[in-house]
Scaffold this active site. Structure first.
Site, short mmCIF file in Angstrom:
data_model
loop_
_atom_site.label_atom_id
_atom_site.label_comp_id
_atom_site.label_asym_id
_atom_site.label_seq_id
_atom_site.Cartn_x
_atom_site.Cartn_y
_atom_site.Cartn_z
N PRO A 131 0.97 -1.21 -0.02
CA PRO A 131 -0.07 0.02 -0.06
C PRO A 131 0.78 1.44 0.11
CG PRO A 131 -0.22 -1.08 2.03
CD PRO A 131 0.65 -2.08 1.32
N ASN A 132 0.46 2.22 -0.93
CA ASN A 132 0.77 3.48 -0.90
C ASN A 132 2.25 3.87 -1.65
OD1 ASN A 132 -0.99 5.07 0.59
ND2 ASN A 132 -0.41 3.73 2.56
N ARG B 79 5.58 11.95 -2.69
CA ARG B 79 5.69 12.82 -1.43
C ARG B 79 6.66 12.22 -0.49
NH1 ARG B 79 -0.17 12.14 -0.39
NH2 ARG B 79 -1.34 13.52 -1.87
N TYR C 168 12.00 8.58 0.86
CA TYR C 168 11.78 7.37 -0.16
C TYR C 168 12.38 7.90 -1.54
CZ TYR C 168 8.48 5.79 2.97
OH TYR C 168 7.83 5.26 4.20
N ASN D 190 8.10 -5.85 -1.13
CA ASN D 190 8.17 -4.69 -0.37
C ASN D 190 6.49 -4.54 0.10
OD1 ASN D 190 8.04 -2.24 1.06
ND2 ASN D 190 9.06 -1.37 -0.63
N ALA E 265 3.36 -1.14 4.48
CA ALA E 265 2.90 -1.26 5.85
C ALA E 265 2.22 -2.39 6.24
CB ALA E 265 1.52 -0.07 6.35
N HIS F 224 4.38 -4.95 8.76
CA HIS F 224 4.38 -4.97 10.03
C HIS F 224 3.06 -5.21 10.68
CE1 HIS F 224 7.56 -2.14 8.78
NE2 HIS F 224 6.67 -1.40 8.28
N ASP G 73 1.51 -15.84 5.78
CA ASP G 73 0.84 -17.27 5.59
C ASP G 73 1.26 -17.62 4.13
OD1 ASP G 73 0.74 -17.53 8.42
OD2 ASP G 73 -1.50 -17.40 8.52
N GLU H 92 12.77 -9.84 0.89
CA GLU H 92 12.07 -8.56 1.40
C GLU H 92 12.68 -7.36 1.17
OE1 GLU H 92 11.32 -9.11 5.65
OE2 GLU H 92 10.72 -6.86 5.79
N HIS I 118 12.79 -3.30 1.51
CA HIS I 118 12.23 -1.85 2.17
C HIS I 118 13.09 -0.75 1.53
CE1 HIS I 118 9.42 -3.67 4.60
NE2 HIS I 118 10.40 -4.48 4.74
N ILE I 119 12.80 0.30 1.07
CA ILE I 119 13.53 1.37 0.24
C ILE I 119 14.21 2.40 1.37
CG2 ILE I 119 13.08 3.61 -1.20
CD1 ILE I 119 10.56 2.34 -2.22
N SER I 120 13.54 2.57 2.64
CA SER I 120 14.05 3.34 3.71
C SER I 120 14.62 2.37 4.50
CB SER I 120 12.79 4.07 4.28
OG SER I 120 11.82 3.25 4.95
N ARG J 151 13.55 4.20 12.02
CA ARG J 151 12.56 5.02 11.75
C ARG J 151 11.84 4.65 13.24
NH1 ARG J 151 9.89 4.86 6.33
NH2 ARG J 151 8.54 6.37 7.25
N ARG K 117 8.03 0.31 12.81
CA ARG K 117 8.56 -0.40 11.68
C ARG K 117 9.59 -1.25 11.84
NH1 ARG K 117 6.01 3.20 7.96
NH2 ARG K 117 5.80 5.48 8.92
O1 CA2 Z 1 10.78 1.89 3.22
C1 CA2 Z 1 10.05 1.15 2.52
O2 CA2 Z 1 9.83 0.62 1.62
C2 CA2 Z 1 8.69 0.93 3.25
O3 CA2 Z 1 8.19 -0.37 3.06
C3 CA2 Z 1 7.59 1.82 2.89
C4 CA2 Z 1 6.35 1.83 3.45
C5 CA2 Z 1 6.44 1.92 5.15
O4 CA2 Z 1 4.88 1.50 5.51
C6 CA2 Z 1 7.39 0.90 5.47
O5 CA2 Z 1 7.56 0.81 6.89
C7 CA2 Z 1 8.85 0.80 4.92
C8 CA2 Z 1 5.24 3.06 3.13
C9 CA2 Z 1 5.25 3.01 1.75
C10 CA2 Z 1 4.38 4.39 1.28
O6 CA2 Z 1 5.31 5.13 0.42
C11 CA2 Z 1 5.00 6.52 0.23
C12 CA2 Z 1 5.82 7.11 -0.74
C13 CA2 Z 1 5.71 8.20 -0.77
C14 CA2 Z 1 4.56 8.93 -0.35
C15 CA2 Z 1 3.82 8.49 0.66
C16 CA2 Z 1 4.19 7.25 1.01
#
Ligand code: CA2
Length: 151
Positions: free
Chosen positions: A12-13, A20, A25, A76, A79, A82, A89, A100, A102-104, A109, A113
């Site tokens: 998601p997102n 953003r 990111y 990836n 959210a 977590h 499963d 797995e 994660h970009i960040s 953080r 997370r």
């Molecule tokens: O760092 C990552 O790749 C995450 O999987 C990104 C998720 C976050 O919930 C994980 O803890 C770490 C969030 C993805 C949402 O990405 C956005 C990108 C731009 C603007 C808003 C959200």
């Protein structure tokens, strides 16, 4: 020898990537990341499919659909990493190895997370390498699933 096939799943997102929070990111959009991954796959001589959903059930359905049809996955789960026992499963039942991503750097953080429902069943985890993490994961999966060459 047929090409190996890998699937990339995005949670998601992640469709908002590049729009953003560039300080967390980066500037690249998810389409940019997909293009880089497809270019890397072309270099490696493998195939990559790409999927993003904001819905947990859709991600579970996709993992089930991929079962038996791919050599590995890059996940990836955003959210859902977590929170989702359902996705864990599904991946555990999938048989194919997954990395797995994660970009960040989730470890630098918020505390929530820093727990992942996926890490202990993943073949590897790549965090904090930016969008390049996807390509690194692809190279790792490619090495991990290498088939012995016939003489
Ligand atoms: O760092 C990552 O790749 C995450 O999987 C990104 C998720 C976050 O919930 C994980 O803890 C770490 C969030 C993805 C949402 O990405 C956005 C990108 C731009 C603007 C808003 C959200």
């Amino acid at each position: 020898m047929p090409h190996r096939i890998f699937a990339v799943l995005n949670g998601p997102n992640l469709n908002l990537l590049g729009q953003r929070q560039p300080e967390i990111y980066g500037q690249e959009t998810l389409d940019d990341v997909e293009r880089s991954c497809l270019a890397a796959a072309n270099d490696l001589g493998c195939k990559v499919s790409w999927f993003q959903s904001n819905h947990e059930g859709a991600l579970v359905d996709e993992v089930q659909r991929l079962r038996g049809n791919v050599d590995g996955l890059i996940v990836n789960a955003a959210a859902y990493t977590h929170t989702s026992v359902a996705l864990r499963d599904a991946l555990a039942a999938c048989d194919a190895p997954f990395i797995e991503v994660h970009i960040s750097n989730v470890h630098a953080r918020e505390g929530f997370r820093q727990h992942s429902y996926l890490s202990d069943i993943a073949s590897g985890v790549i965090v904090g390498c930016g969008p390049q993490g996807y390509e690194l994961a692809l190279r790792r999966l490619h090495a991990l699933t290498a088939r012995p060459q016939a003489e």
